[in-house]
Design a protein around this motif. Structure first.
Motif, PDB file in Angstrom:
ATOM      1  N   UNK A   9     -11.569   0.380  -8.154  1.00 51.01           N
ATOM      2  CA  UNK A   9     -11.155  -0.604  -6.955  1.00 51.01           C
ATOM      3  C   UNK A   9      -9.736  -1.139  -7.349  1.00 51.01           C
ATOM      4  N   UNK A  10      -9.656  -1.547  -8.523  1.00 52.40           N
ATOM      5  CA  UNK A  10      -8.333  -1.941  -8.846  1.00 52.40           C
ATOM      6  C   UNK A  10      -7.190  -0.993  -8.684  1.00 52.40           C
ATOM      7  N   UNK A  11      -7.431   0.334  -8.814  1.00 50.58           N
ATOM      8  CA  UNK A  11      -6.430   1.406  -8.562  1.00 50.58           C
ATOM      9  C   UNK A  11      -6.027   1.342  -6.987  1.00 50.58           C
ATOM     10  N   UNK A  12      -7.091   1.182  -6.203  1.00 50.52           N
ATOM     11  CA  UNK A  12      -7.138   1.263  -4.705  1.00 50.52           C
ATOM     12  C   UNK A  12      -6.474   0.189  -4.143  1.00 50.52           C
ATOM     13  N   UNK A  13      -6.624  -1.039  -5.104  1.00 49.77           N
ATOM     14  CA  UNK A  13      -5.737  -2.104  -4.495  1.00 49.77           C
ATOM     15  C   UNK A  13      -4.274  -2.083  -4.793  1.00 49.77           C
ATOM     16  N   UNK A  14      -3.971  -1.387  -6.001  1.00 46.79           N
ATOM     17  CA  UNK A  14      -2.582  -1.413  -6.551  1.00 46.79           C
ATOM     18  C   UNK A  14      -1.966  -0.407  -5.394  1.00 46.79           C
ATOM     19  N   UNK A  15      -2.802   0.799  -5.035  1.00 49.51           N
ATOM     20  CA  UNK A  15      -2.283   1.784  -4.393  1.00 49.51           C
ATOM     21  C   UNK A  15      -1.904   1.125  -2.844  1.00 49.51           C
ATOM     22  N   UNK A  59      -1.402  -1.988  -2.100  1.00 51.36           N
ATOM     23  CA  UNK A  59      -0.396  -3.250  -2.322  1.00 51.36           C
ATOM     24  C   UNK A  59       1.066  -2.491  -2.349  1.00 51.36           C
ATOM     25  N   UNK A  60       1.158  -1.337  -2.995  1.00 52.08           N
ATOM     26  CA  UNK A  60       2.546  -0.767  -3.130  1.00 52.08           C
ATOM     27  C   UNK A  60       2.988  -0.075  -2.071  1.00 52.08           C
ATOM     28  N   UNK A  61       1.845   1.052  -1.648  1.00 53.78           N
ATOM     29  CA  UNK A  61       2.284   2.101  -0.696  1.00 53.78           C
ATOM     30  C   UNK A  61       2.007   1.657   0.698  1.00 53.78           C
ATOM     31  N   UNK A  62       1.374   0.657   1.206  1.00 58.82           N
ATOM     32  CA  UNK A  62       0.957   0.147   2.391  1.00 58.82           C
ATOM     33  C   UNK A  62       0.915  -1.545   2.534  1.00 58.82           C
ATOM     34  N   UNK A  63       2.372  -2.118   2.077  1.00 63.60           N
ATOM     35  CA  UNK A  63       2.346  -3.368   1.825  1.00 63.60           C
ATOM     36  C   UNK A  63       2.244  -4.238   3.380  1.00 63.60           C
ATOM     37  N   UNK A  90       1.256   6.213  -6.341  1.00 60.84           N
ATOM     38  CA  UNK A  90       1.854   4.934  -6.746  1.00 60.84           C
ATOM     39  C   UNK A  90       3.513   5.218  -7.004  1.00 60.84           C
ATOM     40  N   UNK A  91       3.582   5.890  -8.362  1.00 55.14           N
ATOM     41  CA  UNK A  91       4.798   6.185  -8.758  1.00 55.14           C
ATOM     42  C   UNK A  91       5.744   7.003  -7.897  1.00 55.14           C
ATOM     43  N   UNK A  92       5.363   7.832  -7.220  1.00 53.62           N
ATOM     44  CA  UNK A  92       5.920   8.608  -6.014  1.00 53.62           C
ATOM     45  C   UNK A  92       6.501   7.569  -4.893  1.00 53.62           C
ATOM     46  N   UNK A  93       5.903   6.727  -4.634  1.00 49.04           N
ATOM     47  CA  UNK A  93       6.131   5.904  -3.453  1.00 49.04           C
ATOM     48  C   UNK A  93       7.119   4.812  -4.028  1.00 49.04           C
ATOM     49  N   UNK A  94       7.177   4.484  -5.484  1.00 49.12           N
ATOM     50  CA  UNK A  94       7.927   3.731  -5.887  1.00 49.12           C
ATOM     51  C   UNK A  94       9.590   3.911  -5.960  1.00 49.12           C
ATOM     52  N   UNK A  95       9.895   5.140  -5.928  1.00 51.53           N
ATOM     53  CA  UNK A  95      11.124   5.608  -5.413  1.00 51.53           C
ATOM     54  C   UNK A  95      11.873   4.774  -4.341  1.00 51.53           C
TER      55      UNK A  95
END
Length: 303
Positions: free
Chosen positions: A114-120, A122-126, A218-223
């Motif tokens: 759930x924490x990983x989903x939350x980070x995904x 937050x970062x990929x669909x802000x 997440x790492x891919x979207x951070x670019x």
């Protein structure tokens, strides 16, 4: 069904050396108390703080709660047994420990997901974060985690209750788990071991794979993010990833293999049942500025 010729077991523990047992008592008592204090501080800080209201801290609250409970299923017995001549555990206590260890261990796995989903999100669909990770949805996700943990541990205890025991009754471990119990059963345990691997092993492997995939996305979207945004996101995700690796590594080693035991098994089990619940609060407080500020504000003010 259960054979009542064995009504209690003897836990071998980590060692039979009296001097080493004294050291085990001291070391693990300190580690257990640190685990309880660390997780209690995180739970109370999140509960009482006005600034830690985001879904990430909502899930961290349940991770710390699961950590404290998970450690409590094994550590007190290990600590008490270190000073006991006979490390006796009754059949019912043993089955209860199997259920509790798998329940809170599985709860920790689901909360990490759930924490990983939350980070995904937050970062990929802000832009859609507040809609997707609303308070209602987060509550439903936690309830599903509780239900999933209950289903998993019920399956484990069902398999454990099917094992007949007619002696010997010495468990070569410091707590009751299915793998050491399978060695004592008076039956061919090949099929039950396959079920254990397909249950616990599959949960570990599938969950770990899902978590790895989410972090790759997440790492891919951070670019596309700014340098500051990338640094902050990487800091949060790194702490999550460290927790995932130190928890899932030992679990995969223990639960995804044929019914063979190695001398290192008990130390690997110590790492994920006692080590991980201690390391989680340290990782999340030392690497998280918001939690550190909230703790200082809340607890220094009270002191």
């Amino acid at each position: 069904m259960h054979n009542y010729s064995v009504t209690e077991f003897i836990l071998f523990g980590l060692t039979q050396d009296p001097e080493k047992q004294k050291a085990i008592f001291g070391v693990f008592l300190i580690l257990y108390l640190m685990t309880l204090i660390g997780n209690f501080l995180i739970v109370m800080t999140i509960k009482m703080s006005q600034t830690l209201g985001s879904p990430m801290y909502f899930f961290l609250f349940y991770l710390s709660f699961a950590d404290a409970c998970f450690s409590t299923t094994t550590a007190p017995r290990l600590i008490i047994d270190a000073l006991s001549q006979k490390k006796i555990i009754t059949y019912n206590e043993c089955m209860t420990q199997v259920f509790a260890a798998h329940f809170f261990g599985c709860m920790e796995i689901f909360v990490l997901i759930l924490m990983a989903i939350d980070r995904y999100v937050a970062i990929c669909k802000p832009l859609r974060y507040t809609t997707i990770m609303s308070q209602r949805i987060c509550g439903i996700l936690v309830i599903l985690a509780w239900v999933g943990s209950c289903i998993h541990s019920s399956a484990q205890i069902f398999l454990a209750l099917r094992l007949p025991f007619c002696g010997p009754n010495v468990i070569d471990h410091y707590f009751c788990d299915l793998q050491p119990l399978l060695k004592l059963a008076c039956m061919d345990t090949y099929v039950i071991n396959l079920l254990v691997v397909s249950n616990s092993g599959a949960i570990c492997m599938v969950s770990f794979t899902l978590l790895l995939i989410s972090y790759i996305f997440i790492l891919y979207s951070l670019r596309n993010h700014s340098v500051e945004g990338r640094r902050k996101a990487l800091s949060t995700c790194t702490s999550h990833f460290i927790v995932v690796v130190i928890f899932f590594g030992p679990c995969i080693f223990i639960y995804t293999r044929p019914p063979t035991t190695f001398p290192i098994d008990k130390m690997v089990s110590v790492f994920y049942t006692i080590g991980t619940p201690l390391l989680n609060p340290l990782i999340y407080t030392l690497r998280n500025a918001e939690v550190k500020i909230a703790m200082k504000k809340l607890w220094c003010g009270k002191v």
